[in-house]
Design a protein around this motif. Structure first.
Motif, PDB file in Angstrom:
ATOM      1  N   SER A 168      -6.477 -14.908  -0.428  1.00 31.49           N
ATOM      2  CA  SER A 168      -5.207 -15.392  -1.192  1.00 31.49           C
ATOM      3  C   SER A 168      -5.151 -14.291  -2.168  1.00 31.49           C
ATOM      4  CB  SER A 168      -5.357 -16.848  -1.530  1.00 31.49           C
ATOM      5  OG  SER A 168      -5.839 -17.690  -0.429  1.00 31.49           O
ATOM      6  N   ILE A 169      -5.936 -14.004  -3.103  1.00 28.50           N
ATOM      7  CA  ILE A 169      -5.506 -13.221  -4.145  1.00 28.50           C
ATOM      8  C   ILE A 169      -4.947 -11.922  -3.670  1.00 28.50           C
ATOM      9  CG2 ILE A 169      -6.550 -11.764  -5.969  1.00 28.50           C
ATOM     10  CD1 ILE A 169      -8.529 -14.436  -6.328  1.00 28.50           C
ATOM     11  N   LEU A 170      -5.696 -11.354  -2.677  1.00 29.08           N
ATOM     12  CA  LEU A 170      -5.252 -10.075  -2.050  1.00 29.08           C
ATOM     13  C   LEU A 170      -3.967 -10.274  -1.429  1.00 29.08           C
ATOM     14  CD1 LEU A 170      -6.543  -7.262  -1.252  1.00 29.08           C
ATOM     15  CD2 LEU A 170      -6.904  -8.351   0.945  1.00 29.08           C
ATOM     16  N   PHE A 171      -3.609 -11.485  -0.813  1.00 25.27           N
ATOM     17  CA  PHE A 171      -1.952 -11.462  -0.432  1.00 25.27           C
ATOM     18  C   PHE A 171      -0.977 -11.408  -1.600  1.00 25.27           C
ATOM     19  CE2 PHE A 171      -3.122 -13.237   3.962  1.00 25.27           C
ATOM     20  CZ  PHE A 171      -3.479 -12.279   4.433  1.00 25.27           C
ATOM     21  N   ILE A 172      -1.441 -12.223  -2.755  1.00 23.65           N
ATOM     22  CA  ILE A 172      -0.945 -12.363  -3.746  1.00 23.65           C
ATOM     23  C   ILE A 172      -0.375 -10.993  -4.498  1.00 23.65           C
ATOM     24  CG2 ILE A 172      -0.664 -13.186  -6.355  1.00 23.65           C
ATOM     25  CD1 ILE A 172      -2.263 -15.416  -5.304  1.00 23.65           C
ATOM     26  N   VAL A 173      -1.362 -10.115  -4.562  1.00 23.13           N
ATOM     27  CA  VAL A 173      -1.238  -8.932  -5.041  1.00 23.13           C
ATOM     28  C   VAL A 173      -0.501  -8.033  -4.528  1.00 23.13           C
ATOM     29  CG1 VAL A 173      -2.470  -6.644  -5.874  1.00 23.13           C
ATOM     30  CG2 VAL A 173      -3.563  -8.705  -6.406  1.00 23.13           C
ATOM     31  N   GLY A 174      -0.536  -8.039  -2.837  1.00 24.28           N
ATOM     32  CA  GLY A 174       0.174  -7.359  -2.053  1.00 24.28           C
ATOM     33  C   GLY A 174       1.512  -7.780  -1.943  1.00 24.28           C
ATOM     34  N   SER A 175       1.955  -9.067  -2.116  1.00 24.34           N
ATOM     35  CA  SER A 175       3.311  -9.531  -2.349  1.00 24.34           C
ATOM     36  C   SER A 175       4.157  -8.988  -3.639  1.00 24.34           C
ATOM     37  CB  SER A 175       3.363 -11.151  -2.238  1.00 24.34           C
ATOM     38  OG  SER A 175       2.839 -11.458  -1.124  1.00 24.34           O
ATOM     39  N   VAL A 176       3.197  -8.965  -4.636  1.00 21.10           N
ATOM     40  CA  VAL A 176       3.960  -8.320  -5.882  1.00 21.10           C
ATOM     41  C   VAL A 176       4.170  -6.969  -5.806  1.00 21.10           C
ATOM     42  CG1 VAL A 176       3.513  -7.901  -8.251  1.00 21.10           C
ATOM     43  CG2 VAL A 176       2.900 -10.089  -7.521  1.00 21.10           C
ATOM     44  N   LEU A 177       3.412  -6.024  -5.288  1.00 18.51           N
ATOM     45  CA  LEU A 177       3.559  -4.738  -5.215  1.00 18.51           C
ATOM     46  C   LEU A 177       4.542  -4.362  -4.053  1.00 18.51           C
ATOM     47  CD1 LEU A 177      -0.439  -3.488  -5.070  1.00 18.51           C
ATOM     48  CD2 LEU A 177       1.439  -3.526  -6.954  1.00 18.51           C
ATOM     49  N   ALA A 178       4.607  -5.177  -2.864  1.00 20.37           N
ATOM     50  CA  ALA A 178       5.650  -5.103  -1.860  1.00 20.37           C
ATOM     51  C   ALA A 178       7.037  -5.334  -2.351  1.00 20.37           C
ATOM     52  CB  ALA A 178       5.448  -6.019  -0.728  1.00 20.37           C
TER      53      ALA A 178
ATOM     54  N   THR B 281       0.926  -1.146  -0.017  1.00 25.25           N
ATOM     55  CA  THR B 281      -0.018  -0.049   0.251  1.00 25.25           C
ATOM     56  C   THR B 281       0.815   1.337   0.087  1.00 25.25           C
ATOM     57  OG1 THR B 281      -0.135  -0.074   2.387  1.00 25.25           O
ATOM     58  CG2 THR B 281      -1.899  -1.074   1.308  1.00 25.25           C
ATOM     59  N   GLN B 282       2.220   1.138   0.319  1.00 24.50           N
ATOM     60  CA  GLN B 282       3.149   2.323   0.212  1.00 24.50           C
ATOM     61  C   GLN B 282       3.697   2.801  -0.925  1.00 24.50           C
ATOM     62  OE1 GLN B 282       6.173   1.683   3.289  1.00 24.50           O
ATOM     63  NE2 GLN B 282       4.673   1.079   4.843  1.00 24.50           N
ATOM     64  N   LEU B 283       3.183   1.680  -2.180  1.00 25.69           N
ATOM     65  CA  LEU B 283       3.729   2.031  -3.349  1.00 25.69           C
ATOM     66  C   LEU B 283       3.347   3.686  -3.896  1.00 25.69           C
ATOM     67  CD1 LEU B 283       5.279   0.756  -5.759  1.00 25.69           C
ATOM     68  CD2 LEU B 283       3.146  -0.046  -6.620  1.00 25.69           C
ATOM     69  N   ALA B 284       4.138   4.231  -4.487  1.00 25.72           N
ATOM     70  CA  ALA B 284       3.873   5.781  -4.654  1.00 25.72           C
ATOM     71  C   ALA B 284       4.544   5.940  -6.044  1.00 25.72           C
ATOM     72  CB  ALA B 284       4.526   6.541  -3.492  1.00 25.72           C
TER      73      ALA B 284
ATOM     74  N   ILE C   7       8.021  -4.636  -5.474  1.00 24.89           N
ATOM     75  CA  ILE C   7       8.438  -3.393  -6.066  1.00 24.89           C
ATOM     76  C   ILE C   7       8.866  -2.491  -5.041  1.00 24.89           C
ATOM     77  CG2 ILE C   7       7.738  -1.536  -7.412  1.00 24.89           C
ATOM     78  CD1 ILE C   7       5.601  -3.416  -8.554  1.00 24.89           C
ATOM     79  N   VAL C   8       8.015  -2.192  -3.931  1.00 18.89           N
ATOM     80  CA  VAL C   8       8.433  -1.335  -3.068  1.00 18.89           C
ATOM     81  C   VAL C   8       9.844  -1.684  -2.274  1.00 18.89           C
ATOM     82  CG1 VAL C   8       8.050  -0.275  -0.691  1.00 18.89           C
ATOM     83  CG2 VAL C   8       6.177  -0.690  -2.419  1.00 18.89           C
ATOM     84  N   TRP C   9      10.216  -2.932  -2.119  1.00 16.01           N
ATOM     85  CA  TRP C   9      11.312  -3.273  -1.545  1.00 16.01           C
ATOM     86  C   TRP C   9      12.624  -3.253  -2.279  1.00 16.01           C
ATOM     87  CZ3 TRP C   9       8.700  -8.402   0.564  1.00 16.01           C
ATOM     88  CH2 TRP C   9       8.022  -8.201   1.734  1.00 16.01           C
TER      89      TRP C   9
END
Length: 830
Positions: free
Chosen positions: A635-645, A362-365, A647-649
């Protein structure tokens, strides 16, 4: 300079007599970007080779793998024809090349599902009964295709639909290249679905008739394991992996699974993804090594009677099938003090990881600087950077330039096609009421020059606390110098008391004359707009205190200050009666970049708002179980969050690649989860399997290998993107690969762990169960909207058990007769 594949000549070091030469031009950058994207397109050959090789490895059949691969490839040019001719979208740029890599992975996944449906349709009780009754081979073939088609087309449609929706969600993006990419990708997936359900069945039947039936294959065909008595019969078994008739005739003793005769079911299984592999609980147990020793002993010795052996049965299985049945399922079912400890560990670990990743995602900017698509060592990238870093720039060169025009009413787009931006861009509509000659109009214009110097700006993007830069050279306001120049040339007159004709003729002359006023002729021609000898517009320009390196969000906040200043200018013009001077607005080239980047964000979140509800609805319709659908969407929510995370990391930001990947990841993840979830639910409805542990085994053995095979194709198809020069493709390739990796990981280890630990028992949380518990079922039955299905599953299971018992009784009598005959032979020999 020599052109090389995957290495641009602009990346070479150009030296002459010890002097390094570099050059730069904006149009040259556009040409270079297009050329390297065209060169990168050739890497799709490696994706084609990988997908074709993996397909051939899985199918072990040259004919099938070749023509199925051609079917996938054929959907691409067909999609382009529809994209250009039907949808009338001529725009095609580097981002659209990505569709090739996406369709290769998704198309192969659909082929695997259809192929597995055909391969395991032989094990359907209807087919086995027709074979036992020695019915006509054509009838058996037709029935087999009917079963395989009806059991897979629903699954392929559901997954294709969610993927199409995810791509269409990107088409709502206000950024046209992303929107057009979504249209082309959705079209390609739709056409691939149509070709899969129409051509692949024909390819499978053709292969059966031409090759399987005649025992003639090009290489590595699956060998048929038949009883000696059946070897002379016409082959209707095709490319089956196992002779399950022998296994189903065995007495089922599996107390671990605790399911009675679940392998015998009725024929009502249309639209069920779980029917891709109709596996009995005994087969699951054999694969996991859980059958009692006496059963194993019987199985191993059965070869003496011409039956298939367990060893041969294992050899005939595919690698992924063996991985699932020998490693994955036994490991997940491991128990310690009554708890499935492996599943518990997987659930806890991925729950924590998923929550953490989602929080970081969620911190992806937006990026802090413009996105570059050329390699950093390309001189067309180096020169602009070096001009800023190694040379002393002007004090205003890094600040946003702002314009306030007067006399422009609107912009007529007319027949402008947003998907063909190089043609018919439109025409400016000038205000009919604009008149710069009156004194009130001139004073309204001067107000901008005077008030602009002191206009405050408290936003973080503004420096010095002012909207305008405090430098003396920041303001370009021609009217004060023109008034001085006019009075010098016309003594006794000013711009306020002269005639209109004199004012206009002098203004036109001033516009084209070099004067010591700090403005060049080119700048004055931009500030004073004469068109066909008629003054149409004038404008004030100044450099703001907004640095171009500020974030998009900060610049957007400062933009509101500029817009407020425009409102202030218009209100002042109305208050002094300035005719046609109350329609100015704040214009800047930088606002185009701000709009584009904000459009990427808006399109990204709009896509998520569309995809998540659609995915949940599709899951509900497919599984018809609320609890399983909730687990799946989590599970889908966690998958999307993992991909975006990720990118952030990695220090990334929400650019074009990330915006596209963030939306289509939902479509990819739904594909894997929906197969497993539907098979888990269908284990009860089609086979009467109630315990969640046994339903987990049924779903894993029936679908996990197919899911992995589809994931491998998409993962492998994305890898060649990592070797491209155009920086959009490596970013997108990494995101595609990580999307597949996270989707497979969460689907098999998190989602399946939840089902194993907390999955519904029997019909719990099904729509029918909820209606029964809520009392609505009574009224629905009364009104004729719902049938009495309360005991359907039990009756199906009892019917299957009775059929199985009859078969077992007949086999026992045959075995007893065989034993008696053997004893007679032994007595005679003695």
């Amino acid at each position: 300079m020599e052109q090389q594949w995957l290495f641009s000549p602009y990346r070479e070091r150009q030296e002459h007599n010890g002097i390094r030469c570099k050059w730069f031009a904006g149009p040259l950058t556009d040409i270079e970007t297009t050329e390297i994207a065209s060169g990168d397109l050739l890497l799709c050959i490696f994706s084609l080779a990988f997908v074709y090789g993996w397909m051939a490895f899985q199918m072990r059949n040259f004919f099938l793998s070749t023509f199925c691969m051609l079917q996938v490839i054929f959907s691409l040019p067909l999609a382009i024809v529809v994209y250009r001719s039907v949808f009338q979208v001529p725009y095609f740029q580097f981002i659209h090349i990505l569709v090739i890599f996406l369709v290769l992975g998704i198309g192969a996944d659909d082929v695997f599902v259809m192929y597995d449906g055909w391969r395991f349709s032989l094990d359907a009780p209807e087919i086995q009964e027709m074979i036992e009754n020695e019915e006509d081979e054509d009838d058996i073939l037709e029935k087999r295709m009917e079963i395989s088609f009806t059991s897979t087309v629903g699954s392929i449609f559901t997954t294709s639909f969610t993927t199409i929706v995810s791509f269409l969600a990107t088409s709502v993006s206000p950024v046209m290249p992303i929107g057009s990419f979504g249209i082309l990708a959705a079209t390609a997936i739709l056409l691939n679905f149509i070709l899969v359900i129409s051509l692949v069945p024909a390819i499978l039947v053709t292969n059966h008739v031409w090759f399987e039936k005649k025992r003639c294959c090009c290489y590595g065909m699956y060998k048929m394991i038949l009883n000696e008595e059946d070897e002379d019969k016409p082959s209707v078994l095709g490319d089956t992996m196992q002779d399950k008739r022998h296994i189903e005739m065995k007495e089922q003793k599996d107390s671990t699974l605790g399911v009675k005769k679940a392998s015998v079911v009725d024929g009502n299984r249309k639209g069920s993804t779980s029917n891709l592999k109709i596996l009995s609980t005994t087969q699951v147990s054999i694969a996991m090594g859980q059958i009692h020793d006496d059963t194993n002993h019987e199985e191993k010795n059965a070869n003496e009677d011409g039956k298939v052996t367990e060893e041969n049965n294992e050899e005939s299985q595919q690698v992924l099938d063996m991985l699932v049945t020998k490693v994955y399922v036994p490991a997940m079912r491991q128990q310690y003090k009554g708890y499935h400890w492996v599943a518990v560990i997987m659930f806890v670990f991925f729950l924590i990881y998923g929550i953490t990743s989602f929080a970081y995602g969620t911190q992806l900017a937006l990026p802090d600087e413009s996105t570059e698509f050329l390699p950093s060592d390309n001189m067309l990238v180096e020169v602009p950077d070096e001009l800023v870093d190694n040379y002393i720039p002007g004090e205003l060169s890094s600040f946003v330039e702002l314009r306030y025009p007067f006399g422009i009413d609107d912009f007529d787009r007319g027949s402008f096609n947003v998907y063909d931006p190089s043609k018919d861009r439109g025409n400016v509509e000038f205000s009919n009421g604009f008149d710069f000659f009156p004194e009130s109009s001139q004073r309204a214009f001067l107000y901008v020059c005077e008030a602009g110097r002191t206009r405050t700006c408290d936003e973080s993007a503004c420096n010095f606390g002012l909207l305008m830069h405090p430098s003396a050279n920041a303001l370009k306001c021609f009217l004060p110098t023109f008034q001085t120049w006019f009075s010098e040339r016309n003594p006794g007159f000013s711009t306020y008391n002269s005639s209109r004709s004199l004012f206009m003729s002098e203004l036109k002359l001033y516009r084209n004359t070099t004067v010591d006023d700090g403005l060049s002729v080119v700048e004055k021609q931009q500030l004073i707009g004469f068109i066909n000898d008629e003054l149409k517009y004038v404008q004030v320009e100044f450099y703001t205190s907004i640095d171009e390196d500020e974030t998009t969000v900060d610049k957007e906040e400062a933009r509101t200050v500029a817009d407020d200043f425009a409102d202030e200018i218009n209100n002042n013009a109305r208050s002094i009666g300035a005719v046609g001077m109350d329609d100015t607005f704040a214009a800047s080239d930088e606002w185009v970049n701000v709009e584009a980047e904000l459009g990427i964000v808006a399109g990204f979140y709009s896509g998520l708002e569309i995809c998540f509800p659609v995915a949940f609805i599709v899951l509900l319709v497919s599984t018809q179980n609320v609890l399983v659908s909730v687990y799946a969407i989590l599970s889908i929510l966690f998958i999307v969050g993992s991909v975006l995370a990720t990118i952030v990391w990695d220090g990334g930001a929400l650019g074009v690649s990330e915006a596209v990947a963030g939306v289509i990841v939902i479509g990819f993840s739904v594909d894997y989860v929906i197969h497993l979830g539907h098979t888990f639910v269908d284990a009860f409805h089609s086979y009467g399997i109630q315990p969640k542990v046994d339903r987990f085994s049924h779903a894993a053995v029936g679908m996990a290998a197919t899911v992995i095979a589809g994931g491998v194709t998409t993962f492998g198809a994305s890898l060649p993107l990592l070797a491209t020069q155009h920086l959009f493709f490596p970013t997108m390739g990494a995101l595609m690969a990580s999307t597949v990796a996270f989707s497979l990981t969460f689907s098999l280890l998190f989602f399946m762990s939840i089902l194993l630990l907390f999955g519904p028992q029997g019909d719990a949380f099904d729509f029918s169960w909820i209606l029964e518990k809520s009392g609505c079922a009574v009224y629905l039955r009364k009104w004729g909207f719902m049938k009495n299905t309360k005991h359907n599953s039990k009756s199906k299971l009892d019917e299957g058990n009775q059929k199985f018992a009859n078969q077992s009784q007949g086999e026992n009598q045959k075995n007893m007769k065989s034993t008696t005959d053997n004893k007679k032979v032994e007595t005679t020999n003695v």
